[in-house]
Design an enzyme around this catalytic site. Structure first.
Site, short mmCIF file in Angstrom:
data_model
loop_
_atom_site.label_atom_id
_atom_site.label_comp_id
_atom_site.label_asym_id
_atom_site.label_seq_id
_atom_site.Cartn_x
_atom_site.Cartn_y
_atom_site.Cartn_z
N ARG A 1 -8.28 2.37 9.92
CA ARG A 1 -7.46 0.62 10.23
C ARG A 1 -8.40 0.57 11.54
O ARG A 1 -8.73 -2.02 11.69
CB ARG A 1 -6.25 0.71 11.24
CG ARG A 1 -4.87 0.30 10.42
CD ARG A 1 -3.66 -0.17 10.99
NE ARG A 1 -3.15 -1.32 10.89
CZ ARG A 1 -1.63 -0.04 10.21
NH1 ARG A 1 -1.75 1.23 9.79
NH2 ARG A 1 -0.65 -0.65 9.80
N ARG B 1 0.59 -8.78 13.60
CA ARG B 1 0.30 -7.52 13.06
C ARG B 1 -0.57 -7.90 12.18
O ARG B 1 -1.87 -7.69 11.55
CB ARG B 1 1.06 -6.64 12.49
CG ARG B 1 2.24 -5.81 13.27
CD ARG B 1 3.20 -4.97 12.33
NE ARG B 1 2.57 -4.42 11.46
CZ ARG B 1 3.84 -3.54 10.97
NH1 ARG B 1 4.80 -4.20 10.45
NH2 ARG B 1 3.15 -2.30 9.84
N LYS C 1 1.03 -1.06 0.02
CA LYS C 1 0.19 -0.27 -0.35
C LYS C 1 0.40 1.43 -0.46
O LYS C 1 0.51 2.71 -0.68
CB LYS C 1 -0.50 0.37 1.50
CG LYS C 1 -1.79 -0.54 1.66
CD LYS C 1 -2.86 -1.04 2.60
CE LYS C 1 -1.75 -0.45 4.24
NZ LYS C 1 -1.33 -1.64 4.55
N ARG D 1 12.91 -1.97 10.11
CA ARG D 1 11.70 -1.85 11.54
C ARG D 1 11.77 -2.48 12.12
O ARG D 1 11.33 -3.53 12.52
CB ARG D 1 10.92 -1.38 11.02
CG ARG D 1 10.20 0.12 10.73
CD ARG D 1 9.89 0.79 10.02
NE ARG D 1 8.08 0.11 9.83
CZ ARG D 1 6.91 0.39 9.50
NH1 ARG D 1 7.41 1.27 8.17
NH2 ARG D 1 6.14 -0.42 9.48
P1 AMP Z 1 2.11 1.09 9.58
O1 AMP Z 1 3.40 1.13 9.26
O2 AMP Z 1 0.68 1.72 8.90
O3 AMP Z 1 2.05 -0.75 9.15
O4 AMP Z 1 2.44 0.95 10.93
C1 AMP Z 1 3.39 1.03 11.64
C2 AMP Z 1 2.25 0.91 13.15
O5 AMP Z 1 1.47 2.32 13.22
C3 AMP Z 1 0.65 -0.32 13.47
O6 AMP Z 1 1.21 -1.03 13.49
C4 AMP Z 1 0.11 0.87 14.65
O7 AMP Z 1 1.00 0.31 15.61
C5 AMP Z 1 0.50 1.84 14.05
N1 AMP Z 1 -0.54 2.45 13.47
C6 AMP Z 1 -0.76 2.80 12.23
N2 AMP Z 1 -1.80 3.59 11.68
C7 AMP Z 1 -2.88 3.08 13.10
C8 AMP Z 1 -4.14 3.19 13.14
N3 AMP Z 1 -4.53 4.03 12.09
N4 AMP Z 1 -4.25 3.13 14.03
C9 AMP Z 1 -4.42 2.18 15.06
N5 AMP Z 1 -2.57 2.15 15.10
C10 AMP Z 1 -1.73 2.77 13.70
#
Ligand code: AMP
Length: 218
Positions: A88, A171, A13, A160
């Protein structure tokens, strides 16, 4: 144009959202990137988010929603945006719908990038991220020009903590439980579009352009 990227973590994405943003001239808003930036700067928001992110859990809705609403209220979002990683959860999606409806607005497209879980695990172990500008790479599928170095800003790339294999499995479980219901939610709004995320990045993007229409200044 207001676009939401759905799909499991690691479905690609982010890469597609970056390209959409560039070609269609709208900001790319990644809630994960905003949390990571806050974490790096050790803001209260970042420190609170870290406790959830490091174990693959979602940051609580109230915190996430407040942060996102502030961001989409900024001037550069007037002509739309592509949201990557938000919403999410169903409450996040409902809040976004409610806030947009206040100005007679709505999401135009919810793009669901679908990839089987087995492929996700393989992909994420090869993922590398730039701690400087947030750009993501893959050691096989999207390698930087110089190994381990960001093409955009020259910073050293990292794996990361939340891309570590055990966190990836957690996740994915969180995705199926809390985020997958959004597919039905946006289907109900008539804006869901399915994208096959198993093909090459170019072919994924071609599907997206076919749905959105060619960008004006391509
Ligand atoms: P991502 O880079 O989008 O995979 O996000 C990394 C982490 O940030 C996720 O595993 C969550 O812990 C947190 N996170 C990002 N976006 C959200 C969201 N919309 N709601 C809750 N947690 C989020």
């Amino acid at each position: 144009m207001k676009i939401i990227m759905l799909g499991a973590p690691g479905a690609g994405k982010g890469t597609q959202a970056q390209r959409i943003a560039k070609d269609y001239g709208i900001p790319h808003i990644s809630t994960g990137d905003i949390f990571r930036k806050n974490l790096k700067e050790e803001t209260p928001l970042g420190l609170e988010a870290k406790t959830y992110m490091d174990r693959g859990a979602l940051v609580p809705d109230d915190l996430t929603i407040r942060m996102l609403l502030a961001r989409i209220g900024e001037a550069d979002c007037r002509n739309g945006y592509v949201l990557d990683g938000f919403p999410r959860t169903v409450p996040q999606a409902e809040k976004l719908t409610e806030v947009l409806a206040q100005t007679g607005d709505k999401v135009d497209f919810a793009l669901d990038v679908t990839v089987p879980d087995e492929d996700i695990v393989e992909r994420m172990s090869g993922r590398r991220s730039c701690p400087g500008c947030g750009r993501t790479y893959h050691i096989v599928y999207a390698a930087p020009q110089k190994e381990g170095v960001c093409d955009s800003c020259g910073a050293a790339l990292v794996l990361r903590a939340d891309d570590a294999p055990e966190t990836v499995l957690k996740r994915l479980a969180v995705y199926h439980e809390q985020t997958e219901p959004l597919i039905a939610y946006y289907e109900g709004q008539g804006v869901l579009r399915r994208i096959d995320g198993t093909v090459s990045m170019e072919d994924v993007y071609a599907q997206i352009v076919a749905l959105l229409g060619e960008p004006a200044e391509a």
